[in-house]
Write an enzyme that holds these catalytic residues in place. Structure first.
Site, PDB file in Angstrom:
ATOM      1  N   THR A 192       0.853  -1.190   0.000  1.00 16.89           N
ATOM      2  CA  THR A 192       0.000   0.000   0.000  1.00 16.89           C
ATOM      3  C   THR A 192       0.886   1.235   0.000  1.00 16.89           C
ATOM      4  O   THR A 192       1.983   1.191   0.556  1.00 16.89           O
ATOM      5  CB  THR A 192      -0.839  -0.027   1.292  1.00 16.89           C
ATOM      6  OG1 THR A 192      -1.790  -1.061   1.163  1.00 16.89           O
ATOM      7  CG2 THR A 192      -1.552   1.277   1.563  1.00 16.89           C
ATOM      8  N   ARG A 214     -14.121  -7.143  -0.497  1.00 13.87           N
ATOM      9  CA  ARG A 214     -13.453  -6.840   0.774  1.00 13.87           C
ATOM     10  C   ARG A 214     -12.875  -5.403   0.742  1.00 13.87           C
ATOM     11  O   ARG A 214     -12.264  -4.986  -0.229  1.00 13.87           O
ATOM     12  CB  ARG A 214     -12.339  -7.855   1.013  1.00 13.87           C
ATOM     13  CG  ARG A 214     -11.536  -7.639   2.298  1.00 13.87           C
ATOM     14  CD  ARG A 214     -10.315  -6.802   2.081  1.00 13.87           C
ATOM     15  NE  ARG A 214      -9.480  -6.699   3.268  1.00 13.87           N
ATOM     16  CZ  ARG A 214      -8.466  -5.853   3.379  1.00 13.87           C
ATOM     17  NH1 ARG A 214      -8.160  -5.061   2.385  1.00 13.87           N
ATOM     18  NH2 ARG A 214      -7.754  -5.800   4.473  1.00 13.87           N
ATOM     19  N   GLY A 241     -10.566  -2.706   3.170  1.00 10.56           N
ATOM     20  CA  GLY A 241      -9.709  -2.642   4.355  1.00 10.56           C
ATOM     21  C   GLY A 241      -9.807  -1.307   5.082  1.00 10.56           C
ATOM     22  O   GLY A 241     -10.810  -0.601   4.990  1.00 10.56           O
ATOM     23  N   ASP A 242      -8.745  -0.963   5.788  1.00 12.33           N
ATOM     24  CA  ASP A 242      -8.725   0.265   6.588  1.00 12.33           C
ATOM     25  C   ASP A 242      -8.518   1.522   5.755  1.00 12.33           C
ATOM     26  O   ASP A 242      -8.901   2.617   6.171  1.00 12.33           O
ATOM     27  CB  ASP A 242      -7.562   0.188   7.595  1.00 12.33           C
ATOM     28  CG  ASP A 242      -6.215   0.021   6.870  1.00 12.33           C
ATOM     29  OD1 ASP A 242      -6.073  -0.959   6.112  1.00 12.33           O
ATOM     30  OD2 ASP A 242      -5.336   0.893   7.034  1.00 12.33           O
ATOM     31  N   GLY A 265      -0.679  -2.006   6.426  1.00 11.11           N
ATOM     32  CA  GLY A 265      -0.629  -3.238   7.199  1.00 11.11           C
ATOM     33  C   GLY A 265      -1.925  -4.018   7.079  1.00 11.11           C
ATOM     34  O   GLY A 265      -2.716  -3.797   6.151  1.00 11.11           O
ATOM     35  N   GLY A 310      -5.351  -4.624   7.342  1.00 11.87           N
ATOM     36  CA  GLY A 310      -6.435  -3.662   7.514  1.00 11.87           C
ATOM     37  C   GLY A 310      -7.460  -4.041   8.566  1.00 11.87           C
ATOM     38  O   GLY A 310      -7.960  -3.192   9.303  1.00 11.87           O
TER      39      GLY A 310
END
Ligand code: ASP
Length: 292
Positions: free
Chosen positions: A158, A186, A188-189, A210, A212
């Site tokens: 990322t 999906r 993530g963060d 990292g 998420g």
């Protein structure tokens, strides 16, 4: 001052990645030097990384288990707490700019899925041709694959950046293709404000990378900012939150943290984190392991 990252995980940074991070820091710092906003510097720095194809973002984004690339990105500025984000956007070279358009052209913060893609198309954003490697996996097989995979932190990449400009305003951004082995859809963060990014002139700016799912559970970016607001140094703030992340949810992550006064920390609980910083003196510092 500008900081950028190319993901945290177990792999060492390659020399093309290091060169790309340095080039991205040059672009961002040049804009700050000419009086540009932290927001602009963050966006343009991330665009260099997205375009390179060397990281898990933009042209280099991973595919989900059905063979489709769906990307997430967000951006936030610390003066008025304006933010924009996209989740599960497809076929766009610069999701970070789509996030900025959400922030500036709408009253919304987050657009997702095909409608986020449609939004970006409306702004005639550059597309990359998706060669859909159509997966032959049944849904049951996809589920089994993700159940078997543990968050080893093996394949990350990322990208993100944070900056403070001449007016003392901070900004943060991040852009990703997600993690290895994701179910279609999906998220993530990265596009969730307070988890993957946060920026507040009364505290500082944070950009995460990292696993998420672990970052979301602790709303890590906001947690770090709250500690900055209460006077903790960037290194102490991130150390406290990472200790909790590991102890509570066996999380794995890396962070860029910066205060409006220019104090900063680069921290990771993974073996490596490709990242760097530049205050305009000498040359940018770019490494893949940081002590904090
Ligand atoms: N945080 C990203 C996600 O979980 C992945 C990464 O940072 O490498 O989607």
């Amino acid at each position: 001052m500008i900081l950028a990252h190319g993901g945290a995980g177990s792999r060492a940074m390659t020399s093309p990645q290091a060169a790309c991070l340095r080039a991205a820091l040059h672009v961002g710092h040049h804009l700050l030097d000419r009086g540009g906003s932290a927001l602009l510097a963050v966006e343009q720095t991330i665009r260099v990384l997205e375009r390179s194809g060397l990281f898990n973002a933009g042209k280099g984004a991973y595919r989900q288990l059905d063979g489709v690339r769906r990307m997430d990105a967000s951006i936030m500025e610390g003066e008025r707490l304006h933010a924009g984000a996209v989740g599960s956007i497809e076929g766009i070279v610069h999701p970070i700019t789509a996030a900025r358009h959400v922030m500036e052209a709408t009253e919304h913060v987050l657009l997702v899925g095909p409608m986020a893609t449609k939004f970006a198309e409306h702004f005639k954003m550059e597309r990359h041709r998706q060669r859909v490697s159509s997966s032959r996996l049944s849904y049951g097989a996809m589920l089994r694959k993700i159940q078997k995979s543990i968050a080893t932190g093996d394949r990350h990449g990322t990208v993100g950046a944070i900056a403070v400009d001449q007016t003392g305003t901070v900004a943060a951004g991040a852009s990703t293709g997600g993690i290895d082995r994701m179910l279609p859809g999906r998220v993530g963060d990265t596009p969730i404000i307070g988890c993957g990014v946060y920026a507040d002139n009364e505290a500082g700016a944070v950009s995460m990378t990292g696993w998420g799912e672990s970052i979301i559970r602790l709303a890590v970016a906001k947690e770090i900012c709250e500690r900055l607001r209460h006077g903790k140094t960037p290194a102490l703030a991130v150390r406290e939150v990472f200790r909790r992340l590991v102890a509570k949810v066996q999380g794995s992550a890396g962070a860029l943290v910066l205060t409006p006064k220019g104090r900063f920390a680069i921290a990771h609980v993974t073996a490596n984190m490709a990242a760097g910083w530049w205050d305009g003196r000498g040359e940018p510092t770019v490494k893949d392991t940081f002590r904090y």
